[in-house]
Write a protein that holds these residues in place. Structure first.
Motif, PDB file in Angstrom:
ATOM      1  N   ALA A 109       4.041  -6.152  -9.986  1.00  0.00           N
ATOM      2  CA  ALA A 109       4.257  -7.405  -9.256  1.00  0.00           C
ATOM      3  C   ALA A 109       5.171  -8.337 -10.041  1.00  0.00           C
ATOM      4  O   ALA A 109       6.032  -9.009  -9.472  1.00  0.00           O
ATOM      5  CB  ALA A 109       2.923  -8.072  -8.969  1.00  0.00           C
ATOM      6  N   VAL A 153       0.587   1.194   3.222  1.00  0.00           N
ATOM      7  CA  VAL A 153       1.413   0.014   3.463  1.00  0.00           C
ATOM      8  C   VAL A 153       1.432  -0.836   2.199  1.00  0.00           C
ATOM      9  O   VAL A 153       0.387  -1.174   1.641  1.00  0.00           O
ATOM     10  CB  VAL A 153       0.869  -0.812   4.647  1.00  0.00           C
ATOM     11  N   SER A 154       2.626  -1.163   1.740  1.00  0.00           N
ATOM     12  CA  SER A 154       2.753  -1.918   0.504  1.00  0.00           C
ATOM     13  C   SER A 154       3.930  -2.873   0.601  1.00  0.00           C
ATOM     14  O   SER A 154       4.925  -2.587   1.273  1.00  0.00           O
ATOM     15  CB  SER A 154       2.953  -0.971  -0.683  1.00  0.00           C
ATOM     16  N   ASP A 155       3.790  -4.003  -0.071  1.00  0.00           N
ATOM     17  CA  ASP A 155       4.888  -4.964  -0.133  1.00  0.00           C
ATOM     18  C   ASP A 155       5.899  -4.586  -1.215  1.00  0.00           C
ATOM     19  O   ASP A 155       6.965  -5.190  -1.302  1.00  0.00           O
ATOM     20  CB  ASP A 155       4.348  -6.375  -0.433  1.00  0.00           C
ATOM     21  N   ARG A 156       5.555  -3.614  -2.027  1.00  0.00           N
ATOM     22  CA  ARG A 156       6.443  -3.210  -3.118  1.00  0.00           C
ATOM     23  C   ARG A 156       7.586  -2.352  -2.601  1.00  0.00           C
ATOM     24  O   ARG A 156       7.512  -1.776  -1.515  1.00  0.00           O
ATOM     25  CB  ARG A 156       5.666  -2.427  -4.180  1.00  0.00           C
ATOM     26  N   PRO A 157       8.645  -2.204  -3.398  1.00  0.00           N
ATOM     27  CA  PRO A 157       9.767  -1.344  -2.990  1.00  0.00           C
ATOM     28  C   PRO A 157       9.312   0.102  -2.816  1.00  0.00           C
ATOM     29  O   PRO A 157       8.347   0.547  -3.448  1.00  0.00           O
ATOM     30  CB  PRO A 157      10.755  -1.472  -4.165  1.00  0.00           C
ATOM     31  N   GLU A 158      10.009   0.835  -1.974  1.00  0.00           N
ATOM     32  CA  GLU A 158       9.716   2.253  -1.791  1.00  0.00           C
ATOM     33  C   GLU A 158      10.072   3.001  -3.071  1.00  0.00           C
ATOM     34  O   GLU A 158      11.104   2.747  -3.698  1.00  0.00           O
ATOM     35  CB  GLU A 158      10.516   2.801  -0.610  1.00  0.00           C
ATOM     36  N   GLY A 194       8.700  -6.819  -9.845  1.00  0.00           N
ATOM     37  CA  GLY A 194       9.210  -6.441  -8.528  1.00  0.00           C
ATOM     38  C   GLY A 194       9.467  -4.950  -8.452  1.00  0.00           C
ATOM     39  O   GLY A 194      10.446  -4.500  -7.857  1.00  0.00           O
ATOM     40  N   ASP A 200      -0.619  -2.660 -11.398  1.00  0.00           N
ATOM     41  CA  ASP A 200      -0.299  -3.572 -10.301  1.00  0.00           C
ATOM     42  C   ASP A 200       0.236  -4.924 -10.785  1.00  0.00           C
ATOM     43  O   ASP A 200       1.247  -5.407 -10.255  1.00  0.00           O
ATOM     44  CB  ASP A 200      -1.518  -3.774  -9.406  1.00  0.00           C
TER      45      ASP A 200
END
Length: 310
Positions: free
Chosen positions: A218, A184-189, A221, A214
């Protein structure tokens, strides 16, 4: 010629790989329908119905389909394929899993990794890790192809296709779903990211990999990728891998840090619009495909880059 496109989605949102597969299907001519399978896929079906040029959207729902078990998906697709001349599947991990089964059930050849549709019987696909292209022609009445979506533009919006449902196939008696582990990540797929920051074995450890990539990801984006060597060394999880045996990507910007540029890695990212390579070896193969190359130690270069980005 009628074409059934298999939708690629996360259960809530339709991925743009579906739009790109529709574009490929348009090269075959004729009517285009989309199959959306899973569980509670009404929202995804509505998004598929809005794609320009789509005649109809078909939905099928079951627990097995939600879990993307190849046996269930292939049985569903092969059953529906009787009403179509071709089946077009995005060359995602799931697509590569069930498409060969569909072709086998239909007793036809699989046309894999199609990057150009010349006409209804003629296709172009890469071979030798993308270093050569072959044009293949088939005389089979029914075609099953996986589409390398990075080679096609996304179809537009503005459609208003009808939506109908079809029964899901019976559950397989030999295969059952046990469990899954997701990162699970907040970054784009990775497969859909516009910017990707990738690291190689030169980063030295998993801790260094995260500490270096990282913060930059970040800041930009961006999604995080890795070479196979970095994944095999345990620096990054398997789903980060970019390359011939990983994911094929084509972002607007690809930043390769400490990646030598082995042919297997280049096969997965050389179609990126802009490639930036940072490597202290001036002879590294990555520089042969890079739009911008910087010879230097990433430990010196990246702090300066982060400072410049503000």
């Amino acid at each position: 010629m009628s074409v059934l496109v298999i939708a690629d989605h996360d259960g809530t949102h339709l991925r743009d790989t579906t739009h790109k597969t529709v574009t490929a299907a348009q090269g075959l001519g004729g009517d285009i329908d989309i199959l959306v399978y899973g569980d509670r896929v009404a929202a995804v079906a509505a998004q598929a119905a809005a794609i320009a040029g789509v005649r109809k959207v078909i939905t099928a729902e079951s627990a097995e389909l939600k879990q993307e078990l190849a046996e269930a998906v292939s049985a569903l697709v092969a059953g529906l394929a009787a009403g179509y001349d071709a089946v077009a599947v995005p060359a995602s991990s799931a697509g590569k899993n069930f498409a060969p089964r569909v072709a086998a059930l239909l007793d036809v050849s699989l046309l894999s990794d199609v990057i150009e549709v010349v006409d209804g019987n003629t296709f172009v696909r890469p071979i030798y890790a993308g270093n050569a292209l072959e044009t293949v022609q088939t005389s089979e009445a029914k075609k099953v192809l996986t589409v390398r979506t990075t080679a096609f533009k996304a179809a537009g919006e503005g459609g208003s296709a009808a939506i109908e449902s079809t029964p899901a196939p019976a559950a397989s008696a030999k295969v059952r779903f046990i469990s899954e582990e997701k990162v699970v990540s907040d970054r784009p797929e990775l497969g859909a990211a516009k910017i990707i920051v990738s690291g190689g074995r030169a980063l030295g450890s998993a801790e260094e990999f995260q500490a270096v990539l990282d913060p930059l990801a970040a800041k930009l984006g961006a999604a995080v990728g890795a070479s196979r060597a970095a994944v095999d060394a345990g620096y990054a999880p398997n789903d980060y891998q970019v390359g011939q045996t990983g994911k094929v990507v084509a972002p607007d910007l690809y930043i390769a840090i400490g990646i030598s540029g082995a042919i297997q890695h280049l096969a997965g990212m050389k179609d990126s619009k802009v490639i930036v390579a940072i490597n202290k070896d001036p002879e590294a193969p990555i520089f042969s495909v890079a739009d911008y190359g910087l010879v230097g130690d990433y430990k010196t270069v990246l702090p300066e880059l982060m400072k410049a980005l503000g």
